[in-house]
Design an enzyme around this catalytic site. Structure first.
Site, mmCIF file in Angstrom:
data_model
loop_
_atom_site.group_PDB
_atom_site.id
_atom_site.type_symbol
_atom_site.label_atom_id
_atom_site.label_comp_id
_atom_site.label_asym_id
_atom_site.label_seq_id
_atom_site.Cartn_x
_atom_site.Cartn_y
_atom_site.Cartn_z
ATOM 1 N N ASP A 66 39.915 34.018 49.212
ATOM 2 C CA ASP A 66 39.710 35.461 49.305
ATOM 3 C C ASP A 66 40.106 35.889 50.721
ATOM 4 O OD1 ASP A 66 38.748 38.012 49.629
ATOM 5 O OD2 ASP A 66 36.768 37.620 48.759
ATOM 6 N N LYS A 119 41.817 45.201 51.800
ATOM 7 C CA LYS A 119 41.542 45.874 53.085
ATOM 8 C C LYS A 119 42.755 46.359 53.891
ATOM 9 C CE LYS A 119 36.785 45.014 53.656
ATOM 10 N NZ LYS A 119 36.176 43.942 52.851
HETATM 11 C C1 LIG Z 1 35.488 43.734 51.575
HETATM 12 C C2 LIG Z 1 35.602 42.423 50.891
HETATM 13 C C3 LIG Z 1 35.578 42.336 49.490
HETATM 14 C C4 LIG Z 1 35.332 43.524 48.594
HETATM 15 O O1 LIG Z 1 36.328 44.476 48.675
HETATM 16 P P1 LIG Z 1 36.031 45.987 48.125
HETATM 17 O O2 LIG Z 1 37.326 46.685 48.280
HETATM 18 O O3 LIG Z 1 34.944 46.530 49.010
HETATM 19 O O4 LIG Z 1 35.601 45.855 46.714
HETATM 20 C C5 LIG Z 1 35.744 41.080 48.925
HETATM 21 N N1 LIG Z 1 35.932 39.984 49.682
HETATM 22 C C6 LIG Z 1 35.958 40.042 51.029
HETATM 23 C C7 LIG Z 1 36.208 38.800 51.808
HETATM 24 C C8 LIG Z 1 35.783 41.258 51.678
HETATM 25 O O5 LIG Z 1 35.772 41.300 53.015
#
Ligand SMILES: *Cc1c(COP(=O)(O)O)cnc(C)c1O
Length: 432
Positions: free
Chosen positions: A254, A283
């Protein structure tokens, strides 16, 4: 504001707020907030590079780049121009049975940048959903091979992968924000990250014991962000890659937070020289301008879905997937990584933060000071009242959002030295 009013925003009285604020606030439910006691939210009017201007004229230096997204600063002219141009030709079109230039260009560019044979992109509109898609891909990869018992994930303490029901179940079960939901969640295997001999033994043991029911291992590479900006060495990722291979389990990384330069390389996995089977991105994908996420799979994962059986298809399709405006933003953001020295800027920010945060180490209550790429962290023994601490930072003219027991910075890579200095000075002053 209605009877369950929040306390007044620091520095401005409600009577001086614009009409849209006083009318609308009683109808808004804010994220991660106890609505009875939380400070009233600030009223943002406009943004520029690393600054946010409020309706009352105050200006804040953004230390967190809009929840880790705005890596080129706000309102970058190149991204703005790309969106305006796309807006004129085609703001949106459905992606079922139809494709378009912004999405296909973006897909081929992402695959060219990513290591190995990560070569199939599935677009979604939020990070959590891209993780859900990764989990569905991993589970169905097994189903399509006739293995219907391998439906679980192995995830890690300190991990965070989103706020939806399925992603909550792979977050840290105790430290995470979601322990209240325990009974409603799917059960997965939660292990310590293999960072030393003892934790590696526990991890390998759990993996061996549960491999027969596992679809994938999932982790955030190098930094567990929402878990408290916890860093681990590239060796941990190599341990995971090898263990996943030994047990024929997929590895999902992730990179929603770490992707696009934040840790010093374009993707964190490159520092370990490993290729995950599935990677999730969001992000900073659009430079923080629009909601977009991507789940990218390696060739062998995609091939497990190719079949004469229609049931072997991936059954997922968000309405706004691959939104052309968002894809145009992402393409413009990638242009900026090519034409401007982003990774060098990350390196320079790292040098600055490492030096400027070091004096915090001797302040009372400070447990650790650490940096990685454009991430600076001051870890405290405990933060009793994060809301009060936030208000102190606002009074210093900076937007810094302490959580758990950390005060951290994840600025835009384009931040000016004087703004960076303002952020680190504020941290030192407030923590003193
Ligand atoms: C922010 C984040 C998410 C979730 O993303 P959203 O767009 O808020 O649903 C998942 N994994 C990680 C590592 C994140 O930093």
């Amino acid at each position: 504001m209605g009877k369950h009013s929040m306390t007044e925003a620091s520095g401005s009285s409600l009577s001086s707020m614009p009409e849209w604020y006083t009318q609308g606030l009683p109808h808004i439910w804010l994220p991660y907030s106890q609505m009875k006691t939380a400070s009233a939210p600030l009223a943002a009017a406009h943004t520029h590079n690393t600054r946010i201007t409020l309706t009352d004229g105050r200006e804040l230096v953004d230390g967190v780049a809009a929840w880790w997204t705005a890596c080129h600063g706000y309102n970058h002219p190149h991204i703005r121009q790309a969106v305006c141009q796309q807006m004129e030709t085609m703001p949106h079109v459905m992606f079922g049975g139809m494709v378009h230039e912004p999405a296909l260009r973006l897909a081929s560019r992402l695959c060219a940048m990513l290591p190995g044979d990560l070569e199939r992109v599935f677009f979604t509109d939020s990070g959590s959903v891209s993780v859900e898609v990764a989990m569905k891909m991993a589970i169905q990869y097994r189903l399509n091979k006739g293995q219907n018992k391998r439906t679980k994930m192995l995830a890690f303490r300190g991990g965070y992968h989103g706020d939806t029901l399925a992603t909550m179940s792979v977050c840290d079960p105790e430290e995470g924000m979601h322990h209240l939901y325990g009974a409603a969640l799917m059960e997965h295997v939660i292990s310590p990250l293999p960072v030393d001999e003892a934790s590696t033994a526990v991890f390998l043991d759990l993996l061996a014991k549960h491999a027969h029911e596992l679809a994938a291992i999932i982790t955030e590479p190098l930094v567990q962000g929402a878990g408290g900006m916890l860093f681990h060495a590239p060796q941990t990722l190599r341990t995971l890659r090898k263990a996943a291979d030994d047990h024929d389990v997929l590895l999902i990384l992730d990179e929603i937070f770490t992707g696009f330069g934040r840790t010093g390389t374009m993707f964190a996995c490159q520092q370990a020289g490993i290729v995950p089977d599935i990677i999730t991105l969001s992000k900073a994908l659009t430079g923080g301008t629009m909601a977009l996420a991507a789940t990218v799979a390696r060739r062998h994962v995609f091939e497990a879905f190719l079949s004469d059986n229609p049931e072997h298809a991936l059954m997922h399709g968000p309405t706004f997937m691959a939104n052309p405006l968002a894809c145009a933003c992402a393409n413009a953001s990638l242009d900026l990584f090519e034409t401007e020295p982003r990774l060098q800027q990350v390196q320079d920010i790292n040098t600055f933060l490492t030096e400027a945060l070091e004096p915090c180490r001797t302040l009372p209550g400070v447990k650790d000071v650490r940096t990685l790429g454009a991430i600076g962290v001051v870890e405290l023994e405990k933060i009793n009242n994060p809301d009060a601490l936030r208000q102190r930072f606002i009074a210093e003219g900076v937007w810094i959002r302490p959580f758990r027991n950390i005060v951290y910075l994840t600025p835009a890579f384009t931040i000016e030295k004087q703004d960076l200095r303002k952020l680190t000075d504020a941290i030192y002053k407030v923590l003193s």
